[in-house]
Design a protein around this motif. Structure first.
Motif, PDB file in Angstrom:
ATOM      1  N   TRP A 349       0.859  -1.181   0.000  1.00 61.30           N
ATOM      2  CA  TRP A 349       0.000   0.000   0.000  1.00 61.30           C
ATOM      3  C   TRP A 349       0.900   1.237   0.000  1.00 61.30           C
ATOM      4  O   TRP A 349       1.757   1.381   0.861  1.00 61.30           O
ATOM      5  N   LEU A 350       0.662   2.135  -0.938  1.00 60.89           N
ATOM      6  CA  LEU A 350       1.472   3.355  -1.049  1.00 60.89           C
ATOM      7  C   LEU A 350       0.554   4.549  -1.244  1.00 60.89           C
ATOM      8  O   LEU A 350      -0.269   4.569  -2.163  1.00 60.89           O
ATOM      9  N   ASN A 351       0.703   5.534  -0.383  1.00 56.93           N
ATOM     10  CA  ASN A 351      -0.095   6.758  -0.469  1.00 56.93           C
ATOM     11  C   ASN A 351       0.820   7.934  -0.788  1.00 56.93           C
ATOM     12  O   ASN A 351       1.599   8.369   0.055  1.00 56.93           O
ATOM     13  N   LEU A 352       0.701   8.441  -2.022  1.00 54.98           N
ATOM     14  CA  LEU A 352       1.446   9.627  -2.450  1.00 54.98           C
ATOM     15  C   LEU A 352       0.493  10.782  -2.753  1.00 54.98           C
ATOM     16  O   LEU A 352       0.860  11.711  -3.482  1.00 54.98           O
ATOM     17  N   SER A 353      -0.703  10.728  -2.209  1.00 56.82           N
ATOM     18  CA  SER A 353      -1.668  11.806  -2.447  1.00 56.82           C
ATOM     19  C   SER A 353      -1.116  13.141  -1.962  1.00 56.82           C
ATOM     20  O   SER A 353      -0.441  13.223  -0.929  1.00 56.82           O
ATOM     21  N   TRP A 354      -1.407  14.202  -2.735  1.00 56.87           N
ATOM     22  CA  TRP A 354      -1.041  15.594  -2.463  1.00 56.87           C
ATOM     23  C   TRP A 354       0.443  15.863  -2.647  1.00 56.87           C
ATOM     24  O   TRP A 354       0.890  16.992  -2.478  1.00 56.87           O
ATOM     25  N   THR A 355       1.247  14.860  -2.966  1.00 57.11           N
ATOM     26  CA  THR A 355       2.699  15.046  -2.992  1.00 57.11           C
ATOM     27  C   THR A 355       3.188  15.464  -4.378  1.00 57.11           C
ATOM     28  O   THR A 355       2.497  15.311  -5.379  1.00 57.11           O
ATOM     29  N   GLY A 356       4.418  15.985  -4.387  1.00 58.64           N
ATOM     30  CA  GLY A 356       5.144  16.181  -5.633  1.00 58.64           C
ATOM     31  C   GLY A 356       4.840  17.429  -6.408  1.00 58.64           C
ATOM     32  O   GLY A 356       5.452  17.667  -7.463  1.00 58.64           O
ATOM     33  N   ASN A 357       3.924  18.261  -5.948  1.00 59.17           N
ATOM     34  CA  ASN A 357       3.535  19.433  -6.719  1.00 59.17           C
ATOM     35  C   ASN A 357       4.601  20.522  -6.634  1.00 59.17           C
ATOM     36  O   ASN A 357       5.420  20.547  -5.748  1.00 59.17           O
ATOM     37  N   ARG A 358       4.592  21.404  -7.632  1.00 61.49           N
ATOM     38  CA  ARG A 358       5.554  22.501  -7.759  1.00 61.49           C
ATOM     39  C   ARG A 358       6.996  22.004  -7.844  1.00 61.49           C
ATOM     40  O   ARG A 358       7.909  22.591  -7.278  1.00 61.49           O
ATOM     41  N   CYS A 384      -4.662  14.199  -6.326  1.00 60.55           N
ATOM     42  CA  CYS A 384      -4.092  15.557  -6.391  1.00 60.55           C
ATOM     43  C   CYS A 384      -2.579  15.553  -6.585  1.00 60.55           C
ATOM     44  O   CYS A 384      -1.892  16.485  -6.148  1.00 60.55           O
ATOM     45  N   SER A 385      -2.052  14.531  -7.229  1.00 61.65           N
ATOM     46  CA  SER A 385      -0.610  14.485  -7.515  1.00 61.65           C
ATOM     47  C   SER A 385      -0.397  15.044  -8.923  1.00 61.65           C
ATOM     48  O   SER A 385      -0.423  14.312  -9.916  1.00 61.65           O
ATOM     49  N   HIS A 386      -0.162  16.338  -8.989  1.00 59.11           N
ATOM     50  CA  HIS A 386      -0.170  17.014 -10.288  1.00 59.11           C
ATOM     51  C   HIS A 386       1.128  16.851 -11.074  1.00 59.11           C
ATOM     52  O   HIS A 386       1.231  17.351 -12.190  1.00 59.11           O
ATOM     53  N   PHE A 387       2.097  16.171 -10.512  1.00 59.28           N
ATOM     54  CA  PHE A 387       3.306  15.883 -11.285  1.00 59.28           C
ATOM     55  C   PHE A 387       3.076  14.750 -12.283  1.00 59.28           C
ATOM     56  O   PHE A 387       3.882  14.532 -13.193  1.00 59.28           O
ATOM     57  N   LEU A 388       1.985  14.015 -12.142  1.00 60.14           N
ATOM     58  CA  LEU A 388       1.723  12.868 -13.004  1.00 60.14           C
ATOM     59  C   LEU A 388       1.489  13.283 -14.442  1.00 60.14           C
ATOM     60  O   LEU A 388       0.826  14.291 -14.717  1.00 60.14           O
ATOM     61  N   ASN A 389       2.038  12.506 -15.356  1.00 69.88           N
ATOM     62  CA  ASN A 389       1.760  12.679 -16.781  1.00 69.88           C
ATOM     63  C   ASN A 389       1.573  11.305 -17.417  1.00 69.88           C
ATOM     64  O   ASN A 389       1.512  10.288 -16.732  1.00 69.88           O
ATOM     65  N   GLU A 390       1.495  11.260 -18.730  1.00 69.82           N
ATOM     66  CA  GLU A 390       1.241   9.989 -19.410  1.00 69.82           C
ATOM     67  C   GLU A 390       2.354   8.979 -19.150  1.00 69.82           C
ATOM     68  O   GLU A 390       2.105   7.778 -18.996  1.00 69.82           O
TER      69      GLU A 390
END
Length: 614
Positions: A349-358, A384-390
Motif C-alpha cells: 500500500w502506497l499513499n502519495l496523495s497531495w505530494t510532488g507538486n511545484r 491531487c498528484s499534479h506531477f503525473l503525466n502519461e
C-alpha cells in the motif's frame, strides 16, 4: 557577594537561552499552537502600512460539492470579495467540499486507513489561494457562512505563482493548526486564528480542513490576508515562558528527523558508538518488528540512529508494507524517494496523495521509485498528484502488475490519452477518476474487471449500458452530477449489475420518478446498502416504499430536496431497514422539525439529518 546574585545570574542565563531557543524555533518555522505562542505585538513603521487583500484566484483544491462547469458550491467562489457574509445559511455562491461527517468512511466502499499516519495529521481536504501582493502575513481571516469549524491548518508558501522565474527553493510553513473541534453553532462567523510570523513574504495560502465532526457541509465565502510588505520588527513581551516549550517535539527539526532529512538518517552508514543493545537482542526478531509497527515514519528514522540492532529493524522492508507519505507532502521530494527506495521493495500500500507538486517530485524520480518498488503494489493513492503525466501512468501499468486499487481523483492535468495505459492493469478492482479528463474509449476496455467506479464523462446512457453489459460484479458506482443519464441508462445498470451495493445518483436532474426508474432500481438491486438521490425533487412515497420492501440491507439514504415524501413512508422504511444509520431529509418540504423529532424518538439509532434554508 550576596547569594542572591548568582541565583539571579543563573535565572537570567536560563531566560536568555529560552528566548534564543524560541527565536530559533520561530525562524525555522515550526508549528506553535495558540497555547504555546509567546505573547507578542508588532511595532510597525507608519511607512509600512498593513495590506488587506481578498484572494485573487483559487489555484488548486482536492474536492468540491459543485460540478466543473458551474459556479454553484464550487471552490472558485472563494476568490474575490464575499458573496454572502455576514448572512448565514445554505447558499450556492459559497465554496463547499465534497463530504462531511463520518459515514463516508463507514460505507462498504470506504478504503481502510493507512497505518503509521501521524496523529497530528488529520487533514481531509485542501484549497490553495493566491493573492495579488506578497506580504509578511499578520492575520488570515476565513469567512464561514454555514456550519463553521472545518479549517484545521493554514499554511503559507514561499513561491510566487505570478513570478516569471522559478524559485530556487519552495518552502511551506504552518501559520496555524489545531485538532478538529466541534463547533456547536451553525451561524456565520469570521474565523480569526492567531497565526505565527514567518521570515518570508507570501501570496499563496493553503487551507486544510477536516469535516468529520460537522453535522452538515461547511460553507466558506472568502479568505482575507493581512500583511506587511516589509518584514516587521517584533517587540516581544516575555512575561511568561510556557514550560511546554521544552517538549521533545520542538527538537524534531534540530535532530533532523523531518522528511527532508530522511536521506541523511536512512542512508547514514556510521552509527554512533554507544552502549550495548540491552535486552533487545534477547527478544525474538518478530516481536521487535511488531513493536516498531506502532512508530510513525519520522520515529523510525530517529530510532534507526540509536544502535545497529534497531537500525537493522528500522530498515527492514517489512516495516514498509504500508507506506503513507501524504502527511509529508510539503517536504517529500525525489531525494526522499531515493533513500526510501531500498526499504520499500515489499511495499503493498502506497499513499502519495497531495505530494510532488511545484517540482518536488519529478517524473524521473517517480519512475525510478516504482521500477524498484512497484512489483508488489496492490493499492496506490495518487489523489491531487499534479506531477503525473502519461509517462507516469505508463510506468504504473508496466511496473505494478498486481495493482488492484488506484485513486487518481483530482489529477485534472492528466491528458485523456494517458488513461489508456490503465487498461493494461489486469487485476484492477477499484478505480477513482473523480475530476479527471477520462474518455469513453478508455472506459470501454477497462470497466469489465472493476468493482468500484467513480468518474465523470459526457454520454452517460452509453456508459451505463456498457457497464451493465461488462461489469457484472460491480459493487459501487458513483454517478454524482451526471446531468444527462436517463431512465434508459438506469435500466441497463439495474439489470446488468445485480450485485450493486452502493449507487450515487445525486444531482442527476434528468432522472424522474414518474418513469419508474427508482422503483426499478429498488426491485432489481436487493443488495443496496447506500443510495444517494440528492436534490432529485421527484422522489416520492412509491420509491420509498419500494426500497422498504426490497432493500432491507440499506444503511445510508440521501433524499435531500424532495417535495413528495411523507412521514408515513419514511416510518415504513425505518421499520423495514434495521441497519439504516443515515437518513438525509434536508430541505424535504413535507418533513418538518416535528416529524424529525418523532422519527428520532422512535428510531434513536438512525442519524436523521434535517436542514432548512435560512
Amino acid at each position: 557577594m550576596s547569594p542572591v546574585f548568582p541565583m539571579l545570574t543563573v535565572l537570567t542565563m536560563f531566560y536568555y537561552i529560552c528566548l534564543r531557543r524560541r527565536a530559533r524555533t520561530a525562524a525555522r518555522g515550526e508549528m506553535m499552537n495558540n497555547h504555546r505562542t509567546i505573547e507578542s505585538n508588532s511595532r510597525v513603521s507608519p511607512l509600512n502600512a498593513e495590506v488587506v487583500q481578498y484572494a485573487k484566484e483559487v489555484v488548486d483544491f482536492s474536492s468540491h460539492y459543485g460540478s466543473e462547469n458551474s459556479m454553484s458550491y464550487t471552490m472558485w467562489n472563494l476568490a474575490g470579495v464575499p458573496n454572502v457574509f455576514p448572512s448565514s445559511g445554505d447558499f450556492t455562491q459559497t465554496a463547499v467540499f465534497r463530504t462531511y461527517g463520518t459515514w463516508w468512511d463507514q460505507c462498504p466502499s470506504a478504503s481502510l486507513p493507512f497505518k503509521r499516519t501521524p496523529p497530528n495529521f488529520q487533514s481531509q481536504d485542501y484549497v490553495e489561494l493566491t493573492f495579488e501582493q506578497q506580504v509578511y502575513p499578520t492575520a488570515v481571516h476565513v469567512l464561514e457562512t454555514y456550519h463553521p469549524g472545518a479549517v484545521i491548518r493554514i499554511l503559507a508558501c514561499s513561491a510566487n505563482p505570478y513570478s516569471s522565474s522559478p524559485p530556487a527553493e519552495v518552502r511551506w510553513e504552518i501559520l496555524w493548526s489545531e485538532r478538529p473541534t466541534k463547533v456547536n453553532a451553525s451561524q456565520a462567523r469570521q474565523f480569526k486564528p492567531c497565526i505565527k510570523q514567518i521570515n518570508f513574504p507570501t501570496n499563496l495560502i493553503r487551507l486544510e480542513v477536516n469535516s468529520s465532526l460537522l453535522d452538515y457541509y461547511t460553507e466558506l465565502d472568502a479568505v482575507v490576508l493581512h500583511g506587511m510588505k516589509d518584514k516587521p520588527v517584533l517587540s516581544l513581551k516575555t512575561s511568561l515562558i510556557d514550560m511546554n516549550d521544552l517538549e521533545d517535539d520542538d527538537y524534531e527539526e534540530k535532530d533532523g528527523c523531518g522528511m527532508d532529512n530522511l536521506n541523511k538518517k536512512f542512508s547514514s552508514a556510521v552509527l554512533r558508538e554507544g552502549p550495548n543493545n540491552g535486552y533487545f537482542d534477547k527478544l525474538p526478531y518478530e516481536l521487535i518488528q511488531l513493536i516498531l509497527n506502532h512508530l510513525t515514519l519520522p520515529d523510525l528514522c530517529r530510532l534507526a540512529q540509536t544502535c545497529k540492532l534497531l537500525n537493522q529493524h528500522c530498515c527492514d522492508p517489512l516495516q514498509y508494507i504500508h507506506l503513507n507519505l501524504q502527511p509529508y507532502w510539503a517536504k517529500l521530494n525525489d531525494t526522499s524517494l531515493e533513500f526510501l527506495q531500498p526499504r520499500c521493495t515489499l511495499v503493498q500500500w502506497l499513499n502519495l496523495s497531495w505530494t510532488g507538486n511545484r517540482g518536488f517530485i519529478s517524473v524521473a524520480g517517480f519512475s525510478r521509485f516504482l521500477k524498484v518498488c512497484g512489483s508488489e503494489l496492490v493499492r496506490l493513492e495518487l489523489s491531487c498528484s499534479h506531477f503525473l503525466n502519461e509517462t507516469c501512468l505508463e510506468v504504473i501499468s508496466e511496473m505494478c502488475p498486481n495493482l488492484q486499487d488506484l485513486n487518481l481523483s483530482s489529477c485534472d492535468k492528466l491528458p485523456p490519452q494517458a488513461f489508456n495505459h490503465i487498461a493494461k492493469l489486469c487485476s484492477l478492482k477499484r478505480l477513482v477518476l473523480y475530476r479527471t479528463k477520462v474518455e469513453f474509449a478508455f472506459l470501454s476496455v477497462t470497466c469489465k474487471r472493476l468493482k468500484l467506479f467513480d468518474f465523470q464523462i459526457e454520454d452517460y446512457d452509453v456508459i451505463a449500458s456498457m457497464i451493465g453489459a461488462k461489469c457484472k460484479k460491480l459493487r459501487t458506482l458513483d454517478l454524482w452530477r451526471c446531468k444527462n443519464i436517463t431512465e434508459n441508462g438506469i435500466a441497463e445498470l439495474a439489470s446488468g449489475c445485480p450485485l450493486l451495493e452502493e449507487l450515487d445518483l445525486g444531482w442527476c436532474p434528468t432522472l424522474q420518478s414518474s418513469t419508474g426508474c427508482f422503483a426499478r432500481l429498488a426491485r432489481q438491486l436487493p443488495n443496496l446498502q447506500k443510495l444517494f438521490l440528492t436534490a432529485n425533487r421527484s422522489v416520492c412515497d412509491t420509491d420509498i416504499e419500494e426500497l422498504a420492501c426490497n432493500c432491507t440491507r440499506l444503511q445510508q439514504l440521501d433524499i435531500l430536496g424532495t417535495r413528495m415524501v411523507s412521514l408515513a413512508s419514511l416510518r415504513k422504511l425505518l421499520e423495514s431497514c434495521k441497519d439504516l444509520s443515515l437518513l438525509d431529509v434536508s430541505f424535504c418540504s413535507q418533513i418538518d422539525n416535528r416529524a424529525v423529532l418523532e422519527l428520532n424518538a422512535s428510531f434513536p439509532k438512525v442519524f436523521i439529518k434535517k436542514s432548512f434554508t435560512q
